[in-house]
Design a protein around this motif. Structure first.
Motif, short mmCIF file in Angstrom:
data_model
loop_
_atom_site.label_atom_id
_atom_site.label_comp_id
_atom_site.label_asym_id
_atom_site.label_seq_id
_atom_site.Cartn_x
_atom_site.Cartn_y
_atom_site.Cartn_z
N LEU A 126 11.17 -98.06 54.65
CA LEU A 126 9.84 -97.45 54.75
C LEU A 126 8.80 -98.58 55.28
O LEU A 126 7.80 -98.13 55.89
CB LEU A 126 9.25 -96.98 53.41
CG LEU A 126 10.29 -95.90 52.74
CD1 LEU A 126 9.71 -95.53 51.51
CD2 LEU A 126 9.85 -94.54 53.75
N ASN A 127 9.16 -99.68 54.99
CA ASN A 127 8.10 -100.90 55.82
C ASN A 127 8.03 -100.67 57.17
O ASN A 127 6.84 -101.03 57.98
CB ASN A 127 8.62 -101.98 55.39
CG ASN A 127 7.46 -103.23 55.47
OD1 ASN A 127 6.57 -103.01 55.08
ND2 ASN A 127 7.93 -104.49 55.97
N THR A 128 9.00 -100.07 57.81
CA THR A 128 9.07 -99.69 59.35
C THR A 128 8.38 -98.64 59.55
O THR A 128 8.32 -98.26 60.83
CB THR A 128 10.37 -99.75 59.94
OG1 THR A 128 10.96 -98.59 59.33
CG2 THR A 128 11.34 -101.03 59.40
N HIS A 154 -1.01 -95.80 51.25
CA HIS A 154 -0.63 -96.81 50.19
C HIS A 154 0.71 -97.09 50.35
O HIS A 154 1.45 -96.05 50.05
CB HIS A 154 -1.48 -96.66 48.83
CG HIS A 154 -3.04 -96.64 48.73
ND1 HIS A 154 -3.65 -95.47 48.90
CD2 HIS A 154 -3.83 -97.57 48.82
CE1 HIS A 154 -5.05 -95.90 49.10
NE2 HIS A 154 -5.21 -96.93 48.60
N PHE A 155 1.01 -98.10 50.15
CA PHE A 155 2.55 -98.32 49.87
C PHE A 155 2.96 -99.60 49.51
O PHE A 155 2.44 -100.75 49.57
CB PHE A 155 3.30 -98.38 51.52
CG PHE A 155 4.65 -98.58 51.39
CD1 PHE A 155 5.74 -98.24 50.88
CD2 PHE A 155 5.07 -99.84 52.21
CE1 PHE A 155 6.90 -98.33 51.01
CE2 PHE A 155 6.23 -100.17 52.17
CZ PHE A 155 7.26 -99.54 51.65
N GLY A 156 3.96 -99.70 48.56
CA GLY A 156 4.46 -100.78 47.88
C GLY A 156 5.63 -100.80 47.07
O GLY A 156 6.23 -99.67 47.04
N ARG A 187 5.19 -97.91 58.18
CA ARG A 187 4.00 -97.97 57.34
C ARG A 187 2.74 -97.08 57.71
O ARG A 187 1.83 -96.77 57.21
CB ARG A 187 3.38 -99.44 57.24
CG ARG A 187 4.08 -100.18 56.32
CD ARG A 187 3.49 -101.68 56.21
NE ARG A 187 4.00 -102.36 54.95
CZ ARG A 187 3.56 -102.50 53.80
NH1 ARG A 187 2.29 -101.74 53.32
NH2 ARG A 187 3.97 -103.40 52.86
N SER A 188 2.98 -96.72 59.25
CA SER A 188 1.61 -96.13 59.63
C SER A 188 1.47 -94.71 59.16
O SER A 188 0.49 -93.84 59.12
CB SER A 188 1.98 -95.87 61.02
OG SER A 188 3.48 -95.20 61.21
N GLU A 189 2.61 -94.04 58.33
CA GLU A 189 2.77 -92.91 57.70
C GLU A 189 1.87 -92.89 56.30
O GLU A 189 1.61 -91.59 55.95
CB GLU A 189 4.09 -92.43 57.38
CG GLU A 189 4.91 -92.37 58.82
CD GLU A 189 4.56 -91.28 59.86
OE1 GLU A 189 3.96 -90.29 59.41
OE2 GLU A 189 4.36 -91.60 60.81
N PHE A 190 1.70 -94.03 55.80
CA PHE A 190 1.15 -93.94 54.51
C PHE A 190 -0.37 -94.66 54.40
O PHE A 190 -0.72 -95.27 55.27
CB PHE A 190 2.05 -95.04 53.66
CG PHE A 190 3.49 -94.88 53.67
CD1 PHE A 190 4.06 -93.47 53.44
CD2 PHE A 190 4.51 -95.91 54.37
CE1 PHE A 190 5.30 -93.47 53.61
CE2 PHE A 190 5.68 -95.39 54.44
CZ PHE A 190 6.18 -94.44 54.07
N LEU A 196 4.11 -94.66 46.75
CA LEU A 196 3.40 -94.45 47.94
C LEU A 196 2.51 -93.39 47.89
O LEU A 196 2.66 -92.63 47.30
CB LEU A 196 4.29 -94.18 49.14
CG LEU A 196 5.44 -93.15 48.97
CD1 LEU A 196 4.98 -91.76 49.45
CD2 LEU A 196 6.80 -93.58 49.91
#
Length: 759
Positions: A399-401, A408-410, A403-406, A418
């Motif tokens: 999911l880090n690849t 917030h994310f972690g 990131r533009s979809e989120f 997310l």
């Protein structure tokens, strides 16, 4: 066959050193136990003794942590100057116990102390700027975070702008840019020298408490134990020492709230262990924060009022029951939305409770074996939730690849949180499926399950299980030993309010072992198959003063063809395992009946069917000749055959008509040469005392032998029919073989049929 839910892996086994084995035997331990700990890299008596002991003197010096002296000095200054102090916690069990530890410590040394836990639905996780502003406006002059803070840059900057210092105590992963706090106490701080980096939030708070009190606060060992176990941190090193000491302390605790929580959880105070904390106390403390305001949990843990303790414990217990109901309902709704074609399940719906989505994602992961993300869509079009994964996929890395979809994310490899715009969901689903395909990630194996030993039932006894208990407490990085056992199921029953659990016994030669499987209710048919292997933990079940060894089931698998008994009608709507399934009927009447009964596409038997196209065969009725079923079984590559074996005309039950019955029917039609059997069949059946289904068969025989004609439901006697024996009828002969088929398939036990099919 039944594949295991987990990917079974065995510990590397090496021949045990003869000296070590002899020393262990001299100490009274069994050879099986000695081999087990040898394979766990315990190779000397000294190492074994170190694992066993728990000593206050072995706890590390808290001042080895970075900034510990600075934190103590700042807190002492606040107390001397009468500055109000706020303990800012977290809404889970670790955060609740961390807050309780710090609150009690500061009260003991005379601080003007207050506390607050953020509401996950209002404030989210970690330091919240608005909540900090509210508390600073109330006059707070020092904030101490517990179990959070290392990622609270914005809120801490705000506090600094208001002239309020913030002491961060935390154990979570440290971000690249740390907040500008007055000081940061963290066991893995790069500028610190603390020898153990895996403390829970409660462990870090306990260390600050020790530094402030200048001695180990023994009365808080119960709290640090609950937080450490509930947060699933590494059960090694200092954590193991704290928990061993804490479990002893809990059995002598005078903490009113804990005593009441144990009572409502039905946990015996003298039998408290890491399992009862993890499965009884922890979930009740976590539940209140999942559904609403978590602050009453701190009051429960710190109150000196018996009535308040009793009331709050009952409240947490009720909330936990509500949480379980919500989880059950949400899991059912999410399961219905699973697309089996997706490599990663991304499931979203409106109005799901965000506080339980991590649990639901874990449930779907367990059911399907595939990584799962569950999202709740709010009224603003934001989808927020949690994901869970297996070892084969680094969920955070994938999911880090993206990131533009989120927004917030972690998270980490196995779990993420997310938030994203709802319009991005479909694109994310496609991106994840494409990623799995491009990286050629195999998601079929499931999570790893490390097995310590394969044991014969004869090797399992009370003494051995008592020895295993000496290795406790178990947890992350020090799991309970898992064992592989073989045996035939000798006794089986479903238990629980919804029959969701199973209890059974295994037998091999003269040895027997009881077993229990929580959440395995739907797997009962497969558990009872022969050639099934079971993986579980060994425990002692005590009932009415009697102690027996019991296997707590974790997973199971079976080789070869599974033949599953569905001959009882009440089982027809039980689940069919996923795969290429063929619903097969031999009789046209059965095809029509089951199409309506099961709402499935039913295939009528045709010898040209390619049986190898299917891995699940559902046999809905009995073939005219039983050998036909064995031929199909041998030609196909089926993993499972489900035997419904419905008999539309109940051939075996009704048998063959007697010559007397044929004669009476013939004479009846001679007297009544024209009968509308569509409407008069029941009357004729009652008059002749012949069962309706048998009567229909007899009429078909008469029609085939040209004794009667049937036109549009009207039966008419043929004048001067040719004399023929009933045995000349093909229908009659077919019934003879069908009776033989039904007698074998319906009257034999499933094991006999299973062996016959495999022969």
């Amino acid at each position: 066959m039944k594949k295991s839910n987990f990917d079974w892996r065995f510990r590397d086994a090496a021949p045990i050193d003869s000296t070590f084995k002899a020393e262990m035997l001299d100490q009274g331990y069994s050879e099986t136990f000695a081999k087990l700990i040898w394979n766990r890299n315990i190779h000397t008596l000294e190492e074994f003794s170190q694992l066993m002991k728990a000593n206050i003197d072995d706890l590390h010096d808290p001042f080895l942590m970075h900034d510990m002296d600075k934190a103590v000095e700042r807190i002492q200054t606040a107390i001397m100057e009468g500055q109000p102090i706020l303990v800012y916690g977290d809404y889970d069990a670790d955060g609740i116990t961390s807050t309780s530890i710090m609150l009690e410590t500061l009260e003991m040394i005379g601080a003007d102390v207050h506390y607050v836990l953020p509401n996950r639905f209002i404030h989210g996780y970690g330091p919240n700027k608005e909540l900090f502003a509210e508390k600073t406006n109330e006059g707070i002059q020092l904030i101490i975070t517990v179990d959070n803070g290392v990622a609270g840059n914005e809120a801490i900057d705000f506090a600094n702008s208001q002239g309020v210092d913030v002491i961060v105590t935390d154990h979570h992963e440290m971000p690249p840019v740390l907040p500008d706090a007055y000081c940061i106490i963290h066991p893995r701080h790069p500028e610190g020298n603390y020898p153990f980096g895996e403390l829970a939030g409660a462990g870090v708070a306990f260390k600050l408490a020790t530094a402030l009190l200048e001695e180990v606060p023994l009365e808080m060992l119960d709290l640090v134990t609950i937080g450490t176990v509930a947060d699933l941190v590494s059960m090694t090193g200092e954590n193991r020492n704290l928990v061993k000491l804490g479990l002893q302390a809990i059995k002598q605790t005078q903490r009113l709230g804990l005593l009441e929580l144990l009572k409502v959880s039905s946990v015996d105070l003298q039998k408290v262990d890491e399992t009862s904390i993890g499965f009884s106390l922890g979930p009740r403390l976590n539940a209140i924060g999942r559904l609403g305001d978590p602050n009453p949990a701190v009051e429960l843990m710190t109150t000196f009022d018996e009535e308040i303790a009793r009331s709050l414990a009952e409240k947490l217990n009720k909330i936990n029951d509500e949480r379980k109901q919500i989880v059950q309902e949400t899991t059912a709704e999410a399961t219905a939305l699973v697309n089996p074609e997706d490599a990663v399940h991304l499931i979203a719906a409106k109005s799901w409770n965000p506080g339980v989505l991590g649990i639901v994602a874990g449930n779907i992961l367990k059911q399907t074996g595939h990584p799962t993300i569950i999202l709740s869509i709010d009224e603003n079009g934001a989808a927020k939730g949690s994901g869970r994964s297996i070892e084969a996929l680094d969920l955070f890395g994938m999911l880090n690849t993206m990131r533009s979809e989120f927004t917030h994310f972690g998270g980490h490899a196995a779990a993420v949180g997310l938030t994203m715009p709802v319009e991005n969901i479909d694109n994310l689903r496609k991106m994840m499926n494409d990623y799995i395909a491009a990286e050629q990630i195999d998601l079929t194996k499931g999570s790893d399950l490390l097995i310590d030993e394969s044991l014969a039932l004869s090797e399992i006894n009370l003494k051995f299980v008592e020895e295993l208990k000496k290795l406790a407490p178990f947890g992350t990085d020090h799991p309970a030993p898992h064992f592989l056992v073989d045996g035939n199921v000798d006794f089986f029953k479903r238990i629980g309010s919804d029959q969701q659990h199973v209890k059974f016994s295994l037998k091999s030669d003269d040895s027997q072992l009881d077993a229990i499987g929580f959440g395995f209710g739907e797997d009962g048919e497969e558990i009872q198959q022969p050639d099934t292997r079971f993986v579980g933990d060994l425990e002692i079940n005590e009932w009415n003063g009697q102690k027996k060894v019991q296997l707590r089931l974790i997973d199971f698998a079976s080789e070869g063809l599974q033949v599953i008994d569905r001959r009882a009608k009440h089982t027809w709507n039980q689940k069919i395992e996923s795969g290429q399934a063929l619903y097969l009927a031999f009789q046209p009447s059965s095809q029509k009946f089951f199409a309506k009964e099961l709402q499935q596409s039913i295939t009528l038997y045709d010898p040209s069917i390619n049986w190898t196209d299917y891995d699940q065969l559902i046999v809905l009725d009995c073939p005219d000749q039983k050998e036909l079923l064995r031929e199909i079984s041998n030609e196909g590559h089926f993993e499972r055959i489900y035997l419904y074996l419905y008999s539309p005309d109940e051939a075996y039950l009704n048998g063959l008509p007697s010559r007397k019955q044929f004669t009476e029917l013939y004479q009846f039609f001679m007297k009544q040469p024209r009968v509308d059997i569509r409407f008069k069949l029941k009357i004729v059946s009652n008059y002749l005392r012949i069962p309706e289904k048998l009567l229909v068969f007899m009429i078909h025989v008469f029609s085939e032998l040209k004794f009667v004609t049937i036109d549009d439901g009207v039966l008419q006697m043929v004048e001067s029919p040719q004399t023929r024996a009933f045995e000349e009828s093909e229908i009659y002969q077919k019934r003879i073989t069908r009776i033989e088929s039904e007698e074998f398939l319906l009257m034999n036990d499933i094991q006999t049929i299973r062996n016959w099919l495999k022969s």
